[in-house]
Scaffold this motif. Structure first.
Motif, PDB file in Angstrom:
ATOM      1  N   TRP A 755      -4.582  -1.816  16.133  1.00  0.00           N
ATOM      2  CA  TRP A 755      -5.383  -1.884  15.374  1.00  0.00           C
ATOM      3  C   TRP A 755      -4.895  -0.375  14.269  1.00  0.00           C
ATOM      4  N   ILE A 756      -4.730  -0.144  12.718  1.00  0.00           N
ATOM      5  CA  ILE A 756      -4.046   0.528  11.957  1.00  0.00           C
ATOM      6  C   ILE A 756      -4.886   1.760  11.409  1.00  0.00           C
ATOM      7  N   VAL A 757      -4.167   3.079  11.187  1.00  0.00           N
ATOM      8  CA  VAL A 757      -5.270   4.470  10.729  1.00  0.00           C
ATOM      9  C   VAL A 757      -4.365   4.381   9.816  1.00  0.00           C
ATOM     10  N   ASP A 758      -4.949   4.299   7.784  1.00  0.00           N
ATOM     11  CA  ASP A 758      -3.849   4.379   7.888  1.00  0.00           C
ATOM     12  C   ASP A 758      -4.223   6.192   6.099  1.00  0.00           C
ATOM     13  N   LEU A 759      -3.658   6.865   6.185  1.00  0.00           N
ATOM     14  CA  LEU A 759      -3.708   7.817   5.016  1.00  0.00           C
ATOM     15  C   LEU A 759      -3.242   8.282   3.604  1.00  0.00           C
ATOM     16  N   GLY A 760      -4.658   8.576   3.199  1.00  0.00           N
ATOM     17  CA  GLY A 760      -3.654   8.503   1.159  1.00  0.00           C
ATOM     18  C   GLY A 760      -5.135   9.557   1.022  1.00  0.00           C
ATOM     19  N   PRO A 761      -5.059   9.063  -0.356  1.00  0.00           N
ATOM     20  CA  PRO A 761      -4.213   7.762  -1.110  1.00  0.00           C
ATOM     21  C   PRO A 761      -2.408   8.425  -1.076  1.00  0.00           C
ATOM     22  N   GLY A 762      -2.362   9.383  -1.900  1.00  0.00           N
ATOM     23  CA  GLY A 762      -1.429  10.189  -1.762  1.00  0.00           C
ATOM     24  C   GLY A 762      -0.563  11.014  -1.117  1.00  0.00           C
ATOM     25  N   ALA A 763       0.380  12.300  -1.640  1.00  0.00           N
ATOM     26  CA  ALA A 763       0.456  13.229  -0.844  1.00  0.00           C
ATOM     27  C   ALA A 763       0.056  14.448  -1.197  1.00  0.00           C
ATOM     28  N   GLY A 764       0.272  15.339   0.079  1.00  0.00           N
ATOM     29  CA  GLY A 764      -0.372  16.464  -0.823  1.00  0.00           C
ATOM     30  C   GLY A 764      -1.372  16.503  -0.658  1.00  0.00           C
ATOM     31  N   HIS A 765      -1.954  18.017  -1.201  1.00  0.00           N
ATOM     32  CA  HIS A 765      -3.673  17.721  -2.004  1.00  0.00           C
ATOM     33  C   HIS A 765      -4.062  16.218  -2.517  1.00  0.00           C
ATOM     34  N   ASP A 766      -3.298  15.227  -2.486  1.00  0.00           N
ATOM     35  CA  ASP A 766      -3.682  14.482  -3.386  1.00  0.00           C
ATOM     36  C   ASP A 766      -3.748  13.666  -1.721  1.00  0.00           C
ATOM     37  N   GLY A 767      -3.344  13.941  -0.592  1.00  0.00           N
ATOM     38  CA  GLY A 767      -3.673  12.790   0.882  1.00  0.00           C
ATOM     39  C   GLY A 767      -4.581  13.618   1.734  1.00  0.00           C
ATOM     40  N   GLY A 768      -4.937  13.528   2.630  1.00  0.00           N
ATOM     41  CA  GLY A 768      -5.356  14.454   4.022  1.00  0.00           C
ATOM     42  C   GLY A 768      -6.572  13.329   4.207  1.00  0.00           C
ATOM     43  N   ARG A 769      -6.625  11.987   3.578  1.00  0.00           N
ATOM     44  CA  ARG A 769      -7.952  11.522   4.366  1.00  0.00           C
ATOM     45  C   ARG A 769      -7.563  10.408   5.005  1.00  0.00           C
ATOM     46  N   VAL A 770      -8.448   9.716   4.789  1.00  0.00           N
ATOM     47  CA  VAL A 770      -8.585   7.855   5.740  1.00  0.00           C
ATOM     48  C   VAL A 770      -9.213   7.445   4.910  1.00  0.00           C
ATOM     49  N   VAL A 771      -8.327   6.161   4.171  1.00  0.00           N
ATOM     50  CA  VAL A 771      -8.581   5.407   3.757  1.00  0.00           C
ATOM     51  C   VAL A 771      -8.657   4.329   4.348  1.00  0.00           C
ATOM     52  N   PHE A 772      -8.372   3.628   5.695  1.00  0.00           N
ATOM     53  CA  PHE A 772      -8.533   2.476   6.098  1.00  0.00           C
ATOM     54  C   PHE A 772      -8.418   2.568   7.602  1.00  0.00           C
ATOM     55  N   GLU A 773      -9.603   2.289   7.609  1.00  0.00           N
ATOM     56  CA  GLU A 773      -8.983   2.088   9.663  1.00  0.00           C
ATOM     57  C   GLU A 773      -9.727   1.049   9.798  1.00  0.00           C
ATOM     58  N   GLY A 774      -8.774  -0.273  10.655  1.00  0.00           N
ATOM     59  CA  GLY A 774      -8.953  -1.645  11.444  1.00  0.00           C
ATOM     60  C   GLY A 774      -8.292  -2.393  11.070  1.00  0.00           C
ATOM     61  N   THR A 775      -7.850  -3.120  11.279  1.00  0.00           N
ATOM     62  CA  THR A 775      -6.706  -4.764  11.988  1.00  0.00           C
ATOM     63  C   THR A 775      -6.667  -5.154  10.735  1.00  0.00           C
ATOM     64  N   PRO A 776      -4.764  -4.845  10.956  1.00  0.00           N
ATOM     65  CA  PRO A 776      -3.533  -5.231  10.252  1.00  0.00           C
ATOM     66  C   PRO A 776      -4.191  -6.411   9.496  1.00  0.00           C
ATOM     67  N   ALA A 777      -4.916  -7.431   9.821  1.00  0.00           N
ATOM     68  CA  ALA A 777      -5.645  -8.709   9.332  1.00  0.00           C
ATOM     69  C   ALA A 777      -6.331  -8.093   7.861  1.00  0.00           C
ATOM     70  N   ASP A 778      -7.193  -7.235   8.461  1.00  0.00           N
ATOM     71  CA  ASP A 778      -8.223  -6.873   7.411  1.00  0.00           C
ATOM     72  C   ASP A 778      -8.038  -5.822   6.126  1.00  0.00           C
ATOM     73  N   LEU A 779      -6.903  -5.464   6.935  1.00  0.00           N
ATOM     74  CA  LEU A 779      -5.832  -4.195   5.604  1.00  0.00           C
ATOM     75  C   LEU A 779      -5.033  -4.970   4.970  1.00  0.00           C
ATOM     76  N   VAL A 780      -4.901  -6.629   5.079  1.00  0.00           N
ATOM     77  CA  VAL A 780      -3.753  -6.704   4.011  1.00  0.00           C
ATOM     78  C   VAL A 780      -5.321  -7.814   3.182  1.00  0.00           C
ATOM     79  N   ALA A 781      -6.045  -8.017   4.016  1.00  0.00           N
ATOM     80  CA  ALA A 781      -6.859  -8.996   3.052  1.00  0.00           C
ATOM     81  C   ALA A 781      -7.651  -7.721   2.461  1.00  0.00           C
ATOM     82  N   ALA A 782      -8.016  -7.076   2.193  1.00  0.00           N
ATOM     83  CA  ALA A 782      -8.441  -5.761   1.809  1.00  0.00           C
ATOM     84  C   ALA A 782      -7.554  -4.796   0.820  1.00  0.00           C
ATOM     85  N   ARG A 783      -6.307  -5.619   0.894  1.00  0.00           N
ATOM     86  CA  ARG A 783      -5.255  -5.022  -0.439  1.00  0.00           C
ATOM     87  C   ARG A 783      -6.135  -3.070  -1.097  1.00  0.00           C
TER      88      ARG A 783
END
Length: 797
Positions: A755-783
């Motif tokens: 399972w992957i939890v990806d934060l972003g989309p940027g750094a500092g005040h441009d980040g701090g949000r969850v931009v993806f939750e799911g399996t690695p296969a779903d992350l690669v498929a979504a890009r």
């Protein structure tokens, strides 16, 4: 501008000075190096590769960079050299063609509570000068804006003797305006102590009531309290009178005499504040840190609101911004604010400050703020912060030495770091880089691969040449250079979840996320996106959470894997039991030490400004123990022979037969599991590489009882081949019923996750949000995120 009107167009003969285009190393034997001889091209980018512990740092840092620094030190006068560290000449026959070396390593920056990003890079000093010139109201010199300087005023007098009975008393007064908040003394936080964690108030002093580390019943610390004469030793603490309670907790330092010895008694609270609370938490020993976490609560200072500055310092403003506001801004925002200031009287200062702040942004640290405590920076952030002063430098023909500059960087940020390394090279500098990442190895002009193994199995040059040649070579690095992890066909199903609701630590924006349990969960995102804030600052910490962070392990030349892991304790007890003597005899730091060298194995001769000379002890021949101790045996081996064993041999030795010791065998098994089977038990910690120290710490934490493991970038310092072994270890942890949460940038670990939890989309005040939750296969498929794009490229999808 005038130029010459007549030039000689004939081709000049090659100048003798142009022939010095190589750094020659011949017969290097530092640490595990085996007579290494290489030639490194100058004004090129050379990358040193090899498995962890193969000798890369020994060659680059301990040989080339160390000798350059030693030679520079020798150019100073004997008087100045007396104030410098004495550097020994590396074990090498010939070092030729050296230039001035500037080392940028992974060592954490000062962890003093008052050390910040601003104080470490001089940006704070420039801001203080700026506010002292332009701030209104004007409150004083630059020191008036410093949280490290307290306001002081004093008056007095001194007598001037002018001879012939002519004396004159002159009055003097002294005033210094500082910016330190007097309530928190410039720390930004105040502490409160839970007395119930210090002692059991139902007990008397004679009943050993203290629960503080080192406060044992027969120790001098407790004897000073119990025999001070201020208390009835048989009286429970809860029955103390108001005066006795004050003396017990808060009494000022007072001279007392105990058994004819003059000592100082001091109340418990001020004593603890001096011994424990004045130190940085990260630099404490684990059991001390656990006590402080249990007994002390830190809260934001109510008087300065955590800014560390006095009200007077905060009252002076440029426009609507005071110095506390400026230091709290993200550096990229602060750079914009400084750019908007137009004041000719401070133009040179603004130009220099602007360059420093822009360098932060350029190097990928624009999301930091100047008031960020330097001790909280990761190893990668600390290394890049040290690079700030070298960007834009006019120096050329310098040797820059980097230790894994891509550490802590998301694949998206690595290209930016590569460009900075190439810029340094293109200015005419020699750039030496110890690195494992294929993306950085690919930009090298020259590659040196050390190995083939680690420790005693390494220390030789396996390959020297171009990247293409390395790829075609048969070495470990060559074989693994194009390795690409594949996505797992099936992922494990979660057995539960950790709920995080409304997380807002640092730059997190009311994050709601469920962390699955019973699986391998990877938290990723660009540097500064909020990963550590989410995992370390927001995950609830129930009993059973084992956290392994990037804090470097500390140890002197007397420390070794056996002492650090606790392995020496069961070994000493086994020796003592087999021979009917005390365990203390089998410690080189205690009763068993060789009396000539005091258990060091070598004798150091101090030669003042010259390098100290270390010679093996003639009595113990470097074995560290006295001759009488070496007569005691266990399984046919004495204690010095056991400490000279590699971990794999010791695991077999203590696993069966006469020397069978289950407690020691378990620790050795964990060391083998993390890939440290080649280390010898008595090898000094100071000789271990960064990757070896990281794995040694992991081996220690694997013994902690807990169902949830939180690992912060465990691939730090690991070769491509070592990452495979780490993934196997993580799988074994999960398969044994543990939950593993990993903060990581390495694509191989992401691909291996359940399972992957990806934060972003940027750094500092441009980040701090969850931009993806799911399996690695779903992350690669979504890009749909930067991480998804880079992971897809990595696996070739």
């Amino acid at each position: 501008m005038s130029r010459a009107t007549d030039k000689d167009t004939r081709s000049p003969e090659p100048h003798a000075a142009d022939s010095h285009d190589l750094i020659r190393v011949h017969g290097a034997r530092e640490n595990n190096l085996k007579d290494v001889s290489i030639e490194i091209p100058k004004r090129r980018l050379t990358v040193f590769t090899g498995v962890s512990g193969s000798g890369k740092s020994s060659l680059v840092f301990d040989t080339i960079a160390a000798e350059s620094q030693r030679l520079i030190n020798e150019t100073y006068s004997a008087f100045l050299q007396g104030f410098m560290p004495n550097l020994a000449r590396p074990e090498v026959d010939v070092l030729d063609g050296l230039t001035t070396a500037i080392t940028v390593d992974q060592q954490r920056m000062g962890s003093d509570p008052r050390s910040t990003v601003g104080t470490a890079t001089d940006a704070n000093a420039m801001l203080r000068i700026l506010f002292s010139r332009l701030g209104t109201p004007h409150i004083g010199p630059p020191a008036a804006y410093s949280f490290n300087v307290a306001s002081v005023s004093a008056t007095g007098g001194f007598t001037v003797d002018r001879g012939a009975e002519k004396t004159k008393t002159e009055k003097v007064s002294f005033n210094r305006t500082g910016g330190m908040c007097t309530h928190c003394e410039g720390r930004g936080a105040v502490s409160d102590i839970d007395l119930t964690q210090l002692y059991d108030d139902s007990k008397s002093l004679s009943e050993d009531p203290f629960t503080i580390p080192t406060y044992t019943g027969d120790g001098w610390v407790v004897r000073v309290i119990s025999e001070s004469g201020f208390f009835d030793k048989a009286k429970p603490i809860r029955e103390y009178t108001k005066r006795e309670r004050h003396d017990f907790l808060y009494r000022e330092p007072t001279k007392v005499k105990i058994n004819g010895v003059n000592l100082t008694y001091e109340g418990l609270i001020p004593k603890l504040q001096k011994t424990f609370l004045s130190k940085d938490r990260e630099s404490m020993q684990p059991h001390i840190r656990a006590f402080v976490d249990r007994a002390v609560t830190f809260a934001e200072c109510p008087e300065c609101d955590g800014t560390r500055l006095s009200e007077q310092a905060r009252s002076s403003r440029i426009g609507k911004v005071n110095i506390a506001d400026a230091c709290a801004m993200e550096i990229r925002d602060l750079a914009g604010w400084v750019r908007g200031l137009e004041e000719p009287s401070v133009a040179p200062l603004l130009t220099k400050l602007q360059h420093t702040l822009d360098s932060f942004v350029e190097i990928g640290l624009g999301y930091l703020s100047l008031d960020r405590a330097s001790g909280t920076l990761s190893g990668g952030e600390a290394q890049r912060t040290k690079m700030i002063r070298h960007l834009g430098s006019s120096l050329t023909d310098v040797t820059y030495v980097f230790d894994e500059p891509t550490i802590g960087l998301h694949p998206h940020d690595i290209q930016r770091m590569n460009n900075l390394l190439l810029r340094l090279r293109d200015k005419g500098n020699t750039v030496l880089v110890v690195e494992h990442k294929p993306e950085t190895i690919a930009i090298a002009d020259h590659v040196v691969d050390l190995g083939p193994g680690a420790g005693t199995a390494g220390g030789t040059v396996c390959y020297e040449g171009t990247v293409e040649g390395l790829r075609a070579s048969d070495g470990v690095t060559g074989r693994h250079l194009d390795d690409r992890a594949t996505l797992k066909e099936t992922v494990r199903k979660a057995t539960g979840q950790l709920e995080i609701r409304g997380a807002s630590a640092n730059n997190l924006r009311d994050v709601d996320v469920d962390i699955p349990l019973g699986v391998l969960c990877v938290v990723t995102g660009v540097a500064g996106s909020g990963k550590s804030s989410l995992v370390h600052g927001s995950i609830p910490a129930p009993e059973g959470v084992v956290s392994v962070d990037q804090t470097p392990i500390r140890g002197s030349r007397r420390s070794n894997p056996a002492t650090y892991t606790g392995l020496l304790d069961p070994i000493r007890k086994a020796f003592a039991k087999a021979n009917g003597v005390k365990p203390a005899l089998f410690s080189a730091n205690s009763e068993g030490a060789c009396p000539t060298c005091n258990g060091a194995g070598v004798i150091y001769t101090d030669l003042a400004i010259m390098q100290s000379v270390a010679t093996p002890c003639e009595d113990c021949e470097g074995r560290r123990f006295s001759a009488s101790v070496l007569e005691y045996h266990l399984g046919g081996r004495d204690i010095s022979e056991v400490l000279a064993m590699p971990v794999t041999e010791a695991e077999e030795f203590f696993g069966s037969g006469e020397a069978r010791t289950p407690a020691a065998h378990k620790i050795l098994q964990r060391m083998t599991d993390v890939g440290l089977g080649y280390l010898t038990l008595g090898q000094p910690l100071t000789t271990l590489s960064g990757g070896e120290r990281q794995r040694l710490k992991l081996a220690v934490h694997m013994a902690d009882k807990g169902g949830i493991y939180v690992l912060d970038e465990p691939t730090t310092g690991l070769h491509l081949a070592d990452v495979e072994q780490l993934l196997g270890l993580l799988d074994r942890l999960v398969d044994s019923g543990k939950s593993v949460i990993v903060i990581e940038h390495h694509q191989a670990v992401m691909a291996h996750a359940d399972w992957i939890v990806d934060l972003g989309p940027g750094a500092g005040h441009d980040g701090g949000r969850v931009v993806f939750e799911g399996t690695p296969a779903d992350l690669v498929a979504a890009r749909s995120t930067l991480t998804g794009e880079h992971l897809a490229q990595y696996i070739g999808a």
